[in-house]
Design a protein around this motif. Structure first.
Motif, PDB file in Angstrom:
ATOM      1  N   PRO A 347      19.335  23.834 -37.142  1.00  0.00           N
ATOM      2  CA  PRO A 347      17.976  23.113 -37.174  1.00  0.00           C
ATOM      3  C   PRO A 347      17.600  23.444 -38.499  1.00  0.00           C
ATOM      4  O   PRO A 347      17.920  24.692 -39.193  1.00  0.00           O
ATOM      5  CB  PRO A 347      17.257  23.745 -36.198  1.00  0.00           C
ATOM      6  N   PHE A 348      17.064  22.433 -39.148  1.00  0.00           N
ATOM      7  CA  PHE A 348      16.675  22.452 -40.709  1.00  0.00           C
ATOM      8  C   PHE A 348      15.800  23.665 -41.031  1.00  0.00           C
ATOM      9  O   PHE A 348      15.886  24.399 -41.894  1.00  0.00           O
ATOM     10  CB  PHE A 348      15.945  21.163 -41.004  1.00  0.00           C
ATOM     11  N   ARG A 349      14.867  24.070 -40.010  1.00  0.00           N
ATOM     12  CA  ARG A 349      14.001  25.227 -40.287  1.00  0.00           C
ATOM     13  C   ARG A 349      14.828  26.483 -40.180  1.00  0.00           C
ATOM     14  O   ARG A 349      14.107  27.548 -40.768  1.00  0.00           O
ATOM     15  CB  ARG A 349      13.044  25.104 -39.191  1.00  0.00           C
ATOM     16  N   ARG A 350      15.638  26.559 -39.718  1.00  0.00           N
ATOM     17  CA  ARG A 350      16.909  27.744 -39.521  1.00  0.00           C
ATOM     18  C   ARG A 350      17.936  27.707 -40.521  1.00  0.00           C
ATOM     19  O   ARG A 350      18.897  28.592 -40.742  1.00  0.00           O
ATOM     20  CB  ARG A 350      17.062  27.902 -38.035  1.00  0.00           C
ATOM     21  N   LEU A 351      17.978  26.822 -41.491  1.00  0.00           N
ATOM     22  CA  LEU A 351      19.250  26.950 -42.509  1.00  0.00           C
ATOM     23  C   LEU A 351      18.895  27.759 -43.634  1.00  0.00           C
ATOM     24  O   LEU A 351      18.132  28.025 -44.153  1.00  0.00           O
ATOM     25  CB  LEU A 351      18.727  25.286 -43.310  1.00  0.00           C
ATOM     26  N   THR A 352      20.092  28.583 -43.454  1.00  0.00           N
ATOM     27  CA  THR A 352      20.216  29.572 -44.714  1.00  0.00           C
ATOM     28  C   THR A 352      21.649  29.177 -45.153  1.00  0.00           C
ATOM     29  O   THR A 352      22.572  28.515 -44.632  1.00  0.00           O
ATOM     30  CB  THR A 352      20.309  30.964 -44.073  1.00  0.00           C
TER      31      THR A 352
END
Length: 404
Positions: A347-352
């Motif tokens: 998910p984009f919000r969890r991208l690292t």
């Protein structure tokens, strides 16, 4: 006999590009085609030999870092103004994308038929949660259908429909009555996605079809930048990283994240995240490059899972890394994983950078993903998603009346 077709392609670049290919096919069949789209995408339309009708407003202001309720309301209001203005155009048929769905009222005011040409499956079904809501997990078959139905009757859509009908001089109708008329008349909707990627839900009513992808138009005169050609030939196949229009507001941040991920994974990369030019010996940032040319030259593609980008990746026969942001994107991400052509989505919000590096290494390094991607591409390549739409429009030219 040819007819004048008006395609309403409101939205960002990914919402417009597939209609350039569909429009070009309709033009080849002898029809006159215009595409209503926002001004930044005028060149996409005219480059395909189609007439461009400008829609006011900037959808990116409502979707990126400048987002606010006020910005979204302002964009919606300007879009409704633009749709109302289309009633002054000459057309025999309106083809409507999801964001242009209120164009049904415009077609009614013009006294012409309309059909849906959707890139997202918004119709109620028990198979998956409604794509235009905040729900990400299944609510069960009844809950999924009910939630999608409620979206059609949401206050936001109801208010827009009421104002547009009044402006067009049409009698008022409640959201429930509008939906009932839509279903009772079996208003036709063609979905520009492969049935191999999204099988047609068995609980959909007649008139809702999954046709196959509509590929964006690319001029035969187009040539890639020599810098890009040289980069591709200077080493192993790179991976692609791009997050669509939504990354534009924070381009520097996502570019740095992608570069760190590539360095960590030991991979070469082509980035479409904002800047342009060589970022290092192993990373090249590019602008707009046709995905049908670029993606087959990649070892894997990491993207936001917009419908069109997902289709381009499938067509290219290369593994994917899914980084969904919103709306229909989690659905396409889940389908890529289910088809075995992508690892689990990030998910984009969890991208690292660490997560992206691990996923890229898996997608590009495991030959099973490539085998499945190539097998899927071979099947998708023989589909002709535009043909059913062209056939329906041809019937109109022969006297078919459709839904008015």
């Amino acid at each position: 006999m040819g007819v004048r077709v008006l395609i309403v392609g409101a939205g960002t670049r990914g919402d417009v590009a597939p209609y350039t290919g569909l429009g070009a096919r309709l033009r080849e069949a002898g029809h006159e085609v215009a595409v209503a789209a926002h001004q930044p995408y005028a060149d996409l339309v005219t480059g395909a030999g189609l007439e461009h009708l400008p829609l006011p407003g900037d959808p990116l202001a409502a979707l990126t870092g400048r987002f606010s309720v006020r910005a979204y309301a302002e964009y919606g209001g300007r879009l409704m103004d633009g749709l109302a203005g289309l009633a002054e155009q000459e057309a025999d048929l309106l083809l409507l994308g999801v964001a242009g769905a209120p164009g049904r009222h415009v077609a009614e005011a013009m006294g012409v038929p309309s059909m849906g040409v959707h890139l997202q499956p918004i119709e109620p079904t028990g198979d998956f949660p409604p794509v235009m809501s905040l729900f990400r997990r299944s609510l069960g078959r009844w809950g999924n259908r009910r939630a999608a139905r409620l979206w059609f009757e949401s206050p936001l859509l109801a208010g827009a429909n009421t104002k547009l009908r009044a402006r067009l001089g049409l009698p008022p109708m409640s959201p429930r009555d509008l939906y009932r008329r839509r279903e009772d008349t079996r208003w036709p909707v063609f979905h520009g996605v492969s049935p191999l990627v999204l099988p047609r839900p068995a609980d959909w009513r007649p008139g809702l079809e999954v046709t196959g992808y509509w590929w964006p138009f690319r001029s035969r005169a187009w040539q890639p930048d020599p810098v890009l050609r040289d980069f591709l030939s200077s080493g192993p196949a790179p991976v692609f990283v791009g997050f669509g229009s939504l990354a534009g507001a924070r381009a520097e941040r996502y570019t740095e994240l992608a570069v760190r991920a590539l360095r960590r994974a030991g991979l070469r990369g082509v980035l479409q995240t904002g800047p342009r030019g060589p970022l290092s010996d192993d990373v090249l940032a590019v602008g707009d490059v046709p995905h049908d040319w670029l993606f087959p030259r990649m070892a894997a593609v990491a993207h936001h899972c917009g419908s069109g980008t997902t289709g381009s990746g499938v067509r290219a026969g290369v593994p994917a890394v899914a980084v969904p942001v919103m709306n229909d994107q989690p659905l396409w991400a889940s389908r890529l994983a289910a088809l075995g052509v992508a690892p689990a989505a990030i998910p984009f919000r969890r991208l690292t950078s660490a997560r992206l590096a691990a996923a890229l290494s898996t997608a590009a390094g495991d030959p099973a993903y490539e085998r499945r991607a190539r097998a899927l591409a071979a099947q998708v390549s023989v589909e002709d998603g535009a043909a059913p739409v062209v056939e329906a429009v041809n019937r109109l030219g022969l006297g078919w009346c459709g839904d008015r």
